[in-house]
Design an enzyme around this catalytic site. Structure first.
Site, short mmCIF file in Angstrom:
data_model
loop_
_atom_site.label_atom_id
_atom_site.label_comp_id
_atom_site.label_asym_id
_atom_site.label_seq_id
_atom_site.Cartn_x
_atom_site.Cartn_y
_atom_site.Cartn_z
CG MET A 14 58.17 38.16 27.88
SD MET A 14 57.75 40.24 27.86
CE MET A 14 59.19 40.60 26.86
CG HIS A 15 54.45 38.96 33.24
ND1 HIS A 15 53.27 39.41 32.79
CD2 HIS A 15 55.44 40.02 33.68
CE1 HIS A 15 53.42 41.25 33.25
NE2 HIS A 15 54.50 40.74 34.17
CB ALA A 16 50.44 37.42 28.86
#
Length: 85
Positions: A14-16
């Protein structure tokens, strides 16, 4: 209440970018949306706590949707998870 379970597929976790898309979808519904990793839950409508979950590939989470339009919200969020992470 509606809920679904999802295992993170993206090698980057999960990243931006995916977190922003998922938070935006959650914000479009009036109900409560919570992501649970074990005993820890965060408000999916808030970007920074969502990124702060530090989800990695292979982590399994439960997303709970409560309130108005919960069926539609859960369906949209599940699709977003599958498309983005």
């Amino acid at each position: 209440m509606k809920e679904f379970t999802y295992t993170i597929q993206d090698p980057q976790g999960m990243h931006a970018r995916p977190a922003g898309k998922i938070a935006a979808i959650a914000q479009s519904y009036p109900g409560r949306v919570t992501l649970w990793k074990g005993e820890e839950g965060v408000d999916v409508k808030k970007l920074l706590p969502l990124i702060g979950t530090n989800l990695k590939q292979g982590d399994t989470v439960v997303i709970r949707v409560e309130g108005e339009n919960e069926e539609q919200a859960a369906s949209s969020l599940e699709a977003a998870f599958k498309e983005n992470i």
